[in-house]
Design an enzyme around this catalytic site. Structure first.
Site, PDB file in Angstrom:
ATOM      1  N   ASP A 104       3.976   8.888   9.914  1.00 51.75           N
ATOM      2  CA  ASP A 104       3.995   9.822   8.789  1.00 51.75           C
ATOM      3  C   ASP A 104       4.586   9.121   7.578  1.00 51.75           C
ATOM      4  O   ASP A 104       5.757   9.280   7.266  1.00 51.75           O
ATOM      5  CB  ASP A 104       4.815  11.081   9.122  1.00 51.75           C
ATOM      6  CG  ASP A 104       3.988  12.158   9.794  1.00 51.75           C
ATOM      7  OD1 ASP A 104       2.881  12.428   9.309  1.00 51.75           O
ATOM      8  OD2 ASP A 104       4.445  12.710  10.804  1.00 51.75           O
ATOM      9  N   ASP A 145     -10.968  10.835 -10.350  1.00 57.25           N
ATOM     10  CA  ASP A 145     -11.180  12.109 -11.030  1.00 57.25           C
ATOM     11  C   ASP A 145      -9.933  12.589 -11.753  1.00 57.25           C
ATOM     12  O   ASP A 145     -10.017  13.458 -12.619  1.00 57.25           O
ATOM     13  CB  ASP A 145     -11.618  13.180 -10.019  1.00 57.25           C
ATOM     14  CG  ASP A 145     -12.943  12.826  -9.363  1.00 57.25           C
ATOM     15  OD1 ASP A 145     -13.723  12.094 -10.001  1.00 57.25           O
ATOM     16  OD2 ASP A 145     -13.190  13.267  -8.237  1.00 57.25           O
ATOM     17  N   GLU A 187       5.526   5.973   6.603  1.00 56.17           N
ATOM     18  CA  GLU A 187       6.767   5.238   6.829  1.00 56.17           C
ATOM     19  C   GLU A 187       7.131   4.410   5.596  1.00 56.17           C
ATOM     20  O   GLU A 187       6.267   3.872   4.906  1.00 56.17           O
ATOM     21  CB  GLU A 187       6.625   4.320   8.045  1.00 56.17           C
ATOM     22  CG  GLU A 187       6.450   5.056   9.365  1.00 56.17           C
ATOM     23  CD  GLU A 187       6.319   4.100  10.533  1.00 56.17           C
ATOM     24  OE1 GLU A 187       6.270   2.874  10.271  1.00 56.17           O
ATOM     25  OE2 GLU A 187       6.261   4.565  11.678  1.00 56.17           O
ATOM     26  N   ALA A 226      -5.894 -21.541   9.002  1.00 59.00           N
ATOM     27  CA  ALA A 226      -5.098 -20.330   8.840  1.00 59.00           C
ATOM     28  C   ALA A 226      -5.568 -19.554   7.620  1.00 59.00           C
ATOM     29  O   ALA A 226      -5.763 -20.119   6.541  1.00 59.00           O
ATOM     30  CB  ALA A 226      -3.624 -20.691   8.709  1.00 59.00           C
TER      31      ALA A 226
END
Length: 401
Positions: free
Chosen positions: A249, A68, A251, A272
């Site tokens: 918070d 938006d 990092e 893998a």
């Protein structure tokens, strides 16, 4: 007459002394009357009715409704970090044709400079290798040919994601489409692994030497069977979702330079799983792994179906450029601390579903406003005309209900 006049003058000249009796005050614990009024502080109204800062509102727009506000570059994360940062916002739009009788996996991972990773397998098969698709701005932001040229680690010290979003918008003919779309989130993390390797240089040819390698964990969450928390719908409905911060918070993360991120633990004879840089890393390399979730789209296309769509991805990244980097001149001071914006973010990120259909994406910001109203009690926390209109009357929320 004279005596009366003198008496009046004498009365006027008399000094009237009045004494006020002192009434003893009862202790505070025994008082029954109304409490004395305290002097009103000047900033008391601001404490009672906190407001989002402009930087906080720009952060919420970028975090939850990037489509938006595509032209808004954002202003960084308004947390306790103070320093010079560079905020960039990338957007990638591409047309995708899905191969019939296959499962296509679109993995939007927090790797700086990359829009998404893609894999195609037979229906029901386990994907193992996901090839990256870089943003058009990769060369500008992180350097072209970063395997042999100047990699991102020479320009920036750290990075972190403010937001990451993805939308799938089908363009198929209504008479030719078929299939489904599933969306879920996984957590990917880089870990350090000490691996023995044979070296031909040091300490001597044929002697094992340990080296530290970066390996990825969590890719096993990308599998044919979607987890419990997922969005499932018809292909023609599309899907929109966003990632949110999974660290304490926001990092800061370190940059790395790698041609691939492979799993650290492979169970049994399983192959893998890995994320690959395109072209063997001749033009781009994987630059790191950020602090937000990874978005997984699984599009199942049956035989005979003609499925096409527009795939759009967005991200907002905050970077710490080195002082000798050419991009340091474009950096600015980090936004001021806005605890209300951060509180709204952490409340909002857990209130929305895993994904919504693409047609609901157009009103996603309106949904954010509704939730903001539930959290704060009034939309007056938002600066500007929206906050002015809605202060105390909740009219704006009623329009969107």
């Amino acid at each position: 007459m004279v005596s009366r006049t003198k008496n009046r003058r004498n009365k006027a000249r008399k000094v009237v002394s009045r004494s006020t009796a002192l009434v003893p005050m009862a202790p505070a614990s025994q008082r029954t009357g109304p409490a004395p009024r305290k002097p009103r502080k000047r900033n008391q109204a601001l404490v009672r009715n906190p407001r989002l800062t402009d930087a906080g509102l720009a952060f919420l727009k970028c975090a939850f409704a990037a489509p938006d506000f595509s032209v808004d570059p954002g202003k960084g994360i308004p947390d306790n970090f103070h320093g010079r940062t560079l905020a960039i916002k990338d957007c990638n739009t591409t047309s995708v044709v899905f191969t019939p009788n296959t499962d296509t996996y679109i993995v939007v991972a927090p790797v700086p400079g990359f829009a998404y990773f893609r894999a195609e397998v037979a229906v029901g098969a386990q994907p193992t290798t996901f090839v990256g698709v870089p943003y058009p701005t990769y060369a500008t932001n992180f350097g072209a040919g970063s395997q042999n040229g100047l990699p991102a680690v020479n320009n920036y010290s750290k990075f972190r994601y403010a937001s990451m979003a993805c939308g799938l918008y089908p363009t198929s003919n209504m008479m030719q489409f078929s299939g489904s779309v599933q969306v879920w989130r996984v957590d990917l993390n880089l870990s350090e692994a000490v691996n023995p390797a044979v070296t031909a240089i040091t300490p001597a040819p044929g002697v094992f030497a340990n080296f530290v390698d970066k390996r990825i964990n969590g890719l096993r969450g990308i599998r044919p069977l979607a987890p419990r928390d997922n969005y499932s719908g018809n292909f023609i409905d599309g899907a929109y979702t966003f990632a949110f911060d999974k660290s304490t918070d926001f990092e800061w993360c370190d940059f790395v330079r790698s041609l691939e991120f492979s799993e650290s633990n492979v169970l049994g004879a399983a192959t893998a799983m890995k994320l690959l840089a395109p072209g063997g890393g001749t033009d781009t390399t994987l630059t790191g792994l950020g602090n937000v979730n990874t978005l997984v789209y699984k599009i199942s296309t049956p035989t005979g179906a003609v499925n096409t769509a527009i795939l759009r991805t967005w991200n907002c990244i905050e970077l710490q450029p080195y002082t000798d980097s050419a991009l340091f001149q474009f950096s600015g001071v980090s936004p001021p601390f806005d605890p209300l914006a951060l509180e709204c973010y952490h409340n909002l990120k857990m209130r929305f579903p895993v994904a919504v259909s693409s047609r609901e994406n157009s009103k996603f910001w309106e949904g954010v406003l509704r939730v903001l109203n539930q959290i704060s009690g009034t939309l007056s926390v938002i600066p500007g005309p929206v906050g002015t209109i809605s202060a105390g009357v909740h009219q704006l929320t009623g329009m969107y209900m």
